[in-house]
Design a protein around this motif. Structure first.
Motif, PDB file in Angstrom:
ATOM      1  N   VAL A 358     -29.364  40.206  79.822  1.00 16.81           N
ATOM      2  CA  VAL A 358     -28.987  38.679  79.652  1.00 16.81           C
ATOM      3  C   VAL A 358     -30.089  37.881  79.201  1.00 16.81           C
ATOM      4  O   VAL A 358     -31.270  38.652  78.888  1.00 16.81           O
ATOM      5  CB  VAL A 358     -28.483  38.322  81.012  1.00 16.81           C
ATOM      6  CG1 VAL A 358     -27.528  39.090  81.635  1.00 16.81           C
ATOM      7  CG2 VAL A 358     -29.760  38.502  82.116  1.00 16.81           C
ATOM      8  N   CYS A 359     -29.802  36.755  78.908  1.00 13.45           N
ATOM      9  CA  CYS A 359     -30.595  35.823  78.613  1.00 13.45           C
ATOM     10  C   CYS A 359     -30.663  34.571  79.459  1.00 13.45           C
ATOM     11  O   CYS A 359     -29.769  33.999  79.874  1.00 13.45           O
ATOM     12  CB  CYS A 359     -30.533  35.100  77.006  1.00 13.45           C
ATOM     13  SG  CYS A 359     -30.455  36.354  75.731  1.00 13.45           S
ATOM     14  N   HIS A 361     -32.022  31.236  80.446  1.00 18.91           N
ATOM     15  CA  HIS A 361     -32.414  30.064  79.772  1.00 18.91           C
ATOM     16  C   HIS A 361     -32.876  29.064  80.786  1.00 18.91           C
ATOM     17  O   HIS A 361     -32.106  28.585  81.837  1.00 18.91           O
ATOM     18  CB  HIS A 361     -31.108  29.269  78.970  1.00 18.91           C
ATOM     19  CG  HIS A 361     -30.817  30.062  77.679  1.00 18.91           C
ATOM     20  ND1 HIS A 361     -30.613  29.379  76.738  1.00 18.91           N
ATOM     21  CD2 HIS A 361     -30.254  31.313  77.834  1.00 18.91           C
ATOM     22  CE1 HIS A 361     -30.222  30.304  75.730  1.00 18.91           C
ATOM     23  NE2 HIS A 361     -30.035  31.395  76.372  1.00 18.91           N
ATOM     24  N   SER A 368     -29.337  28.669  83.306  1.00 21.41           N
ATOM     25  CA  SER A 368     -28.261  29.411  82.778  1.00 21.41           C
ATOM     26  C   SER A 368     -28.389  30.855  82.090  1.00 21.41           C
ATOM     27  O   SER A 368     -29.290  31.238  81.685  1.00 21.41           O
ATOM     28  CB  SER A 368     -27.761  28.617  81.477  1.00 21.41           C
ATOM     29  OG  SER A 368     -27.481  27.124  81.705  1.00 21.41           O
ATOM     30  N   LYS A 370     -26.997  33.663  80.183  1.00 23.56           N
ATOM     31  CA  LYS A 370     -26.139  33.720  78.936  1.00 23.56           C
ATOM     32  C   LYS A 370     -25.912  35.186  78.481  1.00 23.56           C
ATOM     33  O   LYS A 370     -26.955  36.029  78.523  1.00 23.56           O
ATOM     34  CB  LYS A 370     -26.389  32.832  78.015  1.00 23.56           C
ATOM     35  CG  LYS A 370     -26.522  31.246  78.244  1.00 23.56           C
ATOM     36  CD  LYS A 370     -26.660  30.365  77.110  1.00 23.56           C
ATOM     37  CE  LYS A 370     -26.460  28.876  77.574  1.00 23.56           C
ATOM     38  NZ  LYS A 370     -26.600  27.990  76.567  1.00 23.56           N
ATOM     39  N   SER A 371     -24.833  35.475  77.699  1.00 23.08           N
ATOM     40  CA  SER A 371     -24.768  36.586  77.100  1.00 23.08           C
ATOM     41  C   SER A 371     -25.666  37.021  75.745  1.00 23.08           C
ATOM     42  O   SER A 371     -25.704  35.735  74.980  1.00 23.08           O
ATOM     43  CB  SER A 371     -23.461  37.041  76.558  1.00 23.08           C
ATOM     44  OG  SER A 371     -23.337  38.088  75.703  1.00 23.08           O
ATOM     45  N   ASN A 374     -23.192  36.633  72.237  1.00 24.07           N
ATOM     46  CA  ASN A 374     -22.560  35.677  71.734  1.00 24.07           C
ATOM     47  C   ASN A 374     -22.923  34.055  72.476  1.00 24.07           C
ATOM     48  O   ASN A 374     -22.152  33.196  72.314  1.00 24.07           O
ATOM     49  CB  ASN A 374     -21.072  35.870  72.008  1.00 24.07           C
ATOM     50  CG  ASN A 374     -20.709  36.322  73.324  1.00 24.07           C
ATOM     51  OD1 ASN A 374     -21.393  35.639  74.282  1.00 24.07           O
ATOM     52  ND2 ASN A 374     -19.526  36.772  73.482  1.00 24.07           N
ATOM     53  N   ASP A 375     -23.925  34.262  73.242  1.00 25.82           N
ATOM     54  CA  ASP A 375     -24.461  32.973  73.886  1.00 25.82           C
ATOM     55  C   ASP A 375     -23.579  32.428  74.858  1.00 25.82           C
ATOM     56  O   ASP A 375     -23.442  31.221  75.371  1.00 25.82           O
ATOM     57  CB  ASP A 375     -24.771  31.942  72.749  1.00 25.82           C
ATOM     58  CG  ASP A 375     -25.990  31.112  73.326  1.00 25.82           C
ATOM     59  OD1 ASP A 375     -26.830  31.387  74.096  1.00 25.82           O
ATOM     60  OD2 ASP A 375     -25.868  29.821  72.879  1.00 25.82           O
ATOM     61  N   ASP A 376     -22.568  33.032  75.423  1.00 26.26           N
ATOM     62  CA  ASP A 376     -21.445  32.530  76.366  1.00 26.26           C
ATOM     63  C   ASP A 376     -22.304  32.514  77.574  1.00 26.26           C
ATOM     64  O   ASP A 376     -23.095  33.576  78.131  1.00 26.26           O
ATOM     65  CB  ASP A 376     -20.454  33.503  76.449  1.00 26.26           C
ATOM     66  CG  ASP A 376     -19.375  33.376  75.395  1.00 26.26           C
ATOM     67  OD1 ASP A 376     -19.369  32.584  74.648  1.00 26.26           O
ATOM     68  OD2 ASP A 376     -18.250  34.319  75.192  1.00 26.26           O
ATOM     69  N   VAL A 377     -21.997  31.582  78.493  1.00 27.84           N
ATOM     70  CA  VAL A 377     -22.511  31.115  79.711  1.00 27.84           C
ATOM     71  C   VAL A 377     -21.833  32.345  80.778  1.00 27.84           C
ATOM     72  O   VAL A 377     -20.448  32.170  81.049  1.00 27.84           O
ATOM     73  CB  VAL A 377     -22.435  29.844  80.093  1.00 27.84           C
ATOM     74  CG1 VAL A 377     -22.904  29.750  81.601  1.00 27.84           C
ATOM     75  CG2 VAL A 377     -23.165  28.898  79.313  1.00 27.84           C
ATOM     76  N   ILE A 378     -22.469  33.067  81.492  1.00 25.15           N
ATOM     77  CA  ILE A 378     -22.065  34.185  82.536  1.00 25.15           C
ATOM     78  C   ILE A 378     -22.181  33.203  83.713  1.00 25.15           C
ATOM     79  O   ILE A 378     -21.236  33.229  84.531  1.00 25.15           O
ATOM     80  CB  ILE A 378     -22.984  35.279  82.345  1.00 25.15           C
ATOM     81  CG1 ILE A 378     -23.031  35.850  81.319  1.00 25.15           C
ATOM     82  CG2 ILE A 378     -22.529  36.351  83.487  1.00 25.15           C
ATOM     83  CD1 ILE A 378     -23.866  37.164  81.087  1.00 25.15           C
ATOM     84  N   GLN A 380     -24.311  29.767  85.692  1.00 23.40           N
ATOM     85  CA  GLN A 380     -25.528  28.675  85.676  1.00 23.40           C
ATOM     86  C   GLN A 380     -25.436  27.934  86.980  1.00 23.40           C
ATOM     87  O   GLN A 380     -24.855  27.695  87.809  1.00 23.40           O
ATOM     88  CB  GLN A 380     -25.364  28.020  84.665  1.00 23.40           C
ATOM     89  CG  GLN A 380     -24.152  27.006  84.423  1.00 23.40           C
ATOM     90  CD  GLN A 380     -24.219  26.096  83.087  1.00 23.40           C
ATOM     91  OE1 GLN A 380     -24.737  26.360  82.079  1.00 23.40           O
ATOM     92  NE2 GLN A 380     -23.657  25.058  83.380  1.00 23.40           N
TER      93      GLN A 380
END
Length: 445
Positions: A358-359, A361, A368, A370-371, A374-378, A380
């Protein structure tokens, strides 16, 4: 029975022990300096009352009581160095808020070895101490804790700090210190730089090829012109720079800048925020990007840790692995974190290859997850929802934060989210930044 220890004092002691082991003076870019200053700030704010505020409509910071001390020292003489430090903070044009002045005072006090002086004068007057601090919530207002703090401040005097106290223009915003450089340029009528005034800072938007400023990359796009001919440029009008150059025509040009890039090659975050405004006004503007200085980078966090990235919204990105979460009930305190991490490890195993990349942020107001694809929020959480964060002492790469289903002060249901970092230093940095985040939210919201 109240505990005779406070986590902030334990943290402060650990930082001091690390600094005392250093052979060289501690400068602005030492990795533990920011930890030290943030820890002091937390101690000075813990249990701080807000006297004089009408219905709590505004807040005072610790600088308020430090600045007021000369009004209460009737029978004792103020330390001359303390008086000088007070005047320097009051008169500085580089800080405009109580937060900035308090931070500047801490930096000056570390350099002059007078940090204990302010506390000594405060605690000499019990009524004044009670006026500013809640005994049951603070360190400074607690008779046992203040003795421990004063002992640690004595140890601080044995450490030599070599700090550039003129490097203060971003203290209103951050404890992260930028790289300040001073140059003497040959006399000229035109520096060859185009400056945009954004949020009280003179930001270099372009540098003319072949100009005196461009030589050897002394001044680069994104640098902030901090002083010119010794005059502070914080918050000055747009015509100030050309007027100063004209007034000193024929003189060598003495210029001080805060560099766009930090020692570790990253764009300095407060400058990056301003560069986004430059981009909005000048679509052709080429935004500076983080530089990769490689393993020789003296600011590298090392030991397998990866340098964090900077997102377009100014948040800091860490690439971690998500281990899992567990419901911890109605209490989100720090003491439940170790056992919660242990339970998640038992449920999901300890093979990091099975953990989800994961990333994470870290933004100004929220965390947050995120994936990385694709930068989708898992998921937050805003900082007011986060009640605590920490890690296991016997598995320091594992870290966690606890969040409620609403603001943590009223939430009745908390979940602990567990992650695996690439290195111990990385997990420590992330936790420090999360703690700073919800501390900052508490202060400003």
């Amino acid at each position: 029975m109240a505990s005779n220890k406070d986590p902030l004092l334990t943290e402060l002691k650990g930082i001091i022990l690390k600094l005392r082991s250093e052979d060289k003076p501690i400068n602005d870019h030492h990795l533990e300096l920011r930890n030290l200053c943030e820890c002091f700030e937390k101690i000075f704010r813990k249990g701080l009352k807000n006297p004089g505020s009408l219905f709590g409509l505004y807040k005072r910071d610790y600088w308020s009581w430090i600045e007021s001390l000369p009004n209460y020292t009737f029978n004792e003489r103020l330390n001359p160095l303390f008086s000088i430090a007070l005047e320097e903070c009051r008169n500085s044009q580089k800080v405009r808020t109580d937060q900035g002045r308090g931070r500047l005072f801490i930096r000056i006090a570390l350099t002059k070895k007078i940090l204990s002086v302010a506390l000594e004068h405060l605690v000499l007057n019990p009524k004044l101490t009670e006026y500013w601090y809640k005994p049951e919530l603070s360190i400074i207002g607690n008779e046992i804790f203040i003795e421990s703090l004063m002992s640690l401040l004595f140890l601080i005097t044995e450490i030599k700090f070599d700090l550039n106290v003129k490097n203060a223009s971003f203290l209103d915003e951050t404890w992260m210190m930028g790289v300040m450089k001073q140059f003497e340029l040959v006399p000229c009528k035109d520096l060859g730089v185009y400056v945009k005034h954004i949020s009280n800072k003179a930001v270099v938007a372009s540098v003319e090829a072949g100009s005196v400023a461009e030589e050897n990359n002394k001044i680069e796009v994104g640098d902030v012109v901090d002083e010119l001919f010794g005059e502070n440029l914080h918050g000055v009008s747009k015509g100030k720079i050309p007027r100063l150059i004209k007034d000193h025509e024929g003189w060598p040009i003495y210029i001080t800048v805060v560099k766009c890039y930090m020692k570790n090659g990253r764009v300095y975050p407060p400058i990056y925020e301003r560069l986004r405004y430059v981009k909005d006004e000048m679509p052709e503007f080429d935004m500076p990007r983080d530089r990769n200085l490689g393993p020789s980078n003296p600011e590298s966090i090392g030991n397998g840790a990866q340098q964090p990235e900077l997102a377009s919204d100014g948040s800091t990105i860490y690439r971690l692995k998500y281990v899992g979460n567990i419901n911890v009930g109605e209490d989100g305190g720090t003491y439940i974190i170790e056992s919660a991490i242990n339970k998640v490890m038992k449920l999901n195993g300890t093979d990091e290859d099975n953990f989800k990349p994961v990333c994470l942020h870290l933004g100004e107001t929220k965390v947050s997850i995120k994936s990385p694809d694709n930068d989708d929020v898992i998921f937050q959480h805003s900082y007011p929802e986060i009640s605590s964060c920490g890690r296991r002492l016997d598995a320091v790469n594992y870290l966690a934060y606890v969040a409620g289903d609403t603001t943590c002060t009223i939430s009745k249901n908390f979940i602990c989210y567990v992650f695996y970092a690439n290195a111990e230093a990385e997990s420590r940095t992330i936790l420090r930044n999360i703690a700073q985040g919800f501390g900052r939210t508490t202060w400003f919201v």
